[in-house]
Design an enzyme around this catalytic site. Structure first.
Site, mmCIF file in Angstrom:
data_model
loop_
_atom_site.group_PDB
_atom_site.id
_atom_site.type_symbol
_atom_site.label_atom_id
_atom_site.label_comp_id
_atom_site.label_asym_id
_atom_site.label_seq_id
_atom_site.Cartn_x
_atom_site.Cartn_y
_atom_site.Cartn_z
ATOM 1 C CD GLU A 101 65.052 -10.177 26.825
ATOM 2 O OE1 GLU A 101 64.832 -9.424 25.761
ATOM 3 O OE2 GLU A 101 66.420 -10.208 27.261
ATOM 4 C CE1 TYR A 154 63.642 -11.634 23.834
ATOM 5 C CE2 TYR A 154 61.617 -10.926 22.976
ATOM 6 C CZ TYR A 154 62.478 -10.714 23.604
ATOM 7 O OH TYR A 154 62.582 -9.660 24.309
#
Length: 394
Positions: A205, A117
């Site tokens: 992101e 992530y």
């Protein structure tokens, strides 16, 4: 301002952030053609909506239809697109009503060895952008933050300098990135930090960020939100805005120069000042009510803007009452009072209206309301106002 995944990846590619080949399509036949054009044995068909959790989401009328589908033939890609396009996809971020899918992204397959992530936001404590990374790729970061916060690693960086080499080495060590992947990480993380600063992002992101079998780091997703206050520097980015993904009332408010966000409650709020608006919503909740919106008319609001604000509030079918909470400074109480009277004549109030005025020209504003024939409930302070509107809408 939010953009779609496929748009984010186009910007990533131009900024030197590695992404896979992909084609945005709007019909099942185009999806089949895109599969053939990509030329691989597998491809992924992804719904394009402004919400996360698409992979675990499903179509309202067909729960078996997921928002992200792995396909091994052109026919499968066509079927996946047909199951998505024109239908409402429900994810953890859309609410139960879902969002209509009008575009899908057909992306080439990838040899995934690891999923990570990565996200970059502005940290109010350090007053710098902060890059966050985790070994828990493919999992909602909110879940990771709640259950295993120690697995989120953070590095704040100076926007004028970017992410420095020692910071990337630290992240690689914590994420257990080794061998050829370290070189790829330097390229990827450096490019992402530059991208965030260059485009005045609020969020950038990638979830998941993958490392391939060959050690290459690739963005398998792209969630990008820009700071709307900086859009005057990025006129080209405004062309990426998809109004069909936004609330009609929010678009209307933006054109009127109002800061408005629709919420799920039934008590509409009209307030001047973002901080006061937040406090107003909090105290409504505290006394048992549910705010229907955030609305800051701003310090320089005029009667026309405030009247338009009332039109927007009252056009919401879930609105059962309106709380006006004004602390007059630049926006005088007389301006708000005049707007309330005008809105009463032009729009009409069919729900309870509680008004609390304080500040500049407050006595004159109160008298204007008293002398009018507008049916209002007056309040002496914010607590009194919250109690009265909650009681009136109970």
């Amino acid at each position: 301002m939010k953009i779609h995944e496929y748009q984010g990846k186009e910007l990533f590619r131009a900024a030197g952030v590695p992404v896979l080949e992909g084609i945005m399509v709007t019909s099942p036949d185009e999806a089949a053609a895109a599969y053939d054009k990509l030329g691989g044995k597998i491809a992924v068909v992804k719904a394009q909506i402004h919400a996360g959790g698409r992979g675990k989401g499903n179509i309202i009328d067909n729960p078996d239809q997921k928002g992200v589908v792995l396909c091994k033939s052109a026919d499968e890609a066509k079927a996946a697109a047909a199951g998505l396009l024109g239908n409402k996809l429900v994810t953890i971020q859309t609410g139960p009503e879902g969002q209509t899918v009008s575009k899908v992204f057909v992306e080439a397959g990838c040899d995934i060895a690891r999923e990570l992530y990565l996200g970059i936001v502005v940290d109010r404590v350090s007053c710098k952008p902060v890059l966050m990374a985790s070994t828990e790729g493919g999992v909602e970061i909110e879940t990771v933050a709640e259950e295993t916060p120690e697995l989120i690693y953070k590095e704040a960086f100076d926007p004028a300098i970017g992410l420095e080499a020692f910071q990337i080495r630290k992240l690689c060590k914590k994420l257990k990135i080794e061998g050829p992947a370290v070189k790829s990480a330097f390229k990827f993380l450096t490019a992402m930090a530059k991208f965030f600063v260059k485009y005045d992002c609020a969020i950038a992101e990638v979830n998941p960020l993958v490392i391939t079998g060959a050690g290459e780091m690739v963005a398998l997703d792209a969630k990008v939100t820009f700071d709307e206050n900086a859009m005057f520097r990025h006129k080209d980015l405004e062309l990426l805005r998809d109004l069909s993904e936004e609330e009609e009332s929010e678009i209307r408010a933006g054109k009127a120069g109002l800061s408005y966000v629709k919420l799920d409650g039934n008590i509409a709020c009209l307030v001047n000042g973002a901080g006061l608006a937040m406090s107003t919503m909090d105290i409504i909740k505290y006394h048992g009510g549910e705010p229907a919106n955030f609305l800051d008319v701003g310090g320089g609001a005029n009667a026309a803007q405030v009247t338009e604000a009332f039109r927007i509030l009252l056009s919401d079918p879930s609105c059962k009452g309106v709380l006006v909470n004004i602390f007059g400074g630049i926006a005088r109480c007389t301006t708000i009072a005049d707007a309330i009277i005008t809105a009463s004549k032009e729009v009409g109030f069919t729900v309870p209206l509680v008004v609390r005025l304080e500040g500049t020209e407050v006595e004159e504003g109160r008298k204007m309301l008293e002398d009018s024939d507008v049916d209002i409930i007056t309040a002496i302070d914010i607590t009194d106002a919250a109690k009265k509107i909650v009681a009136a809408t109970a």
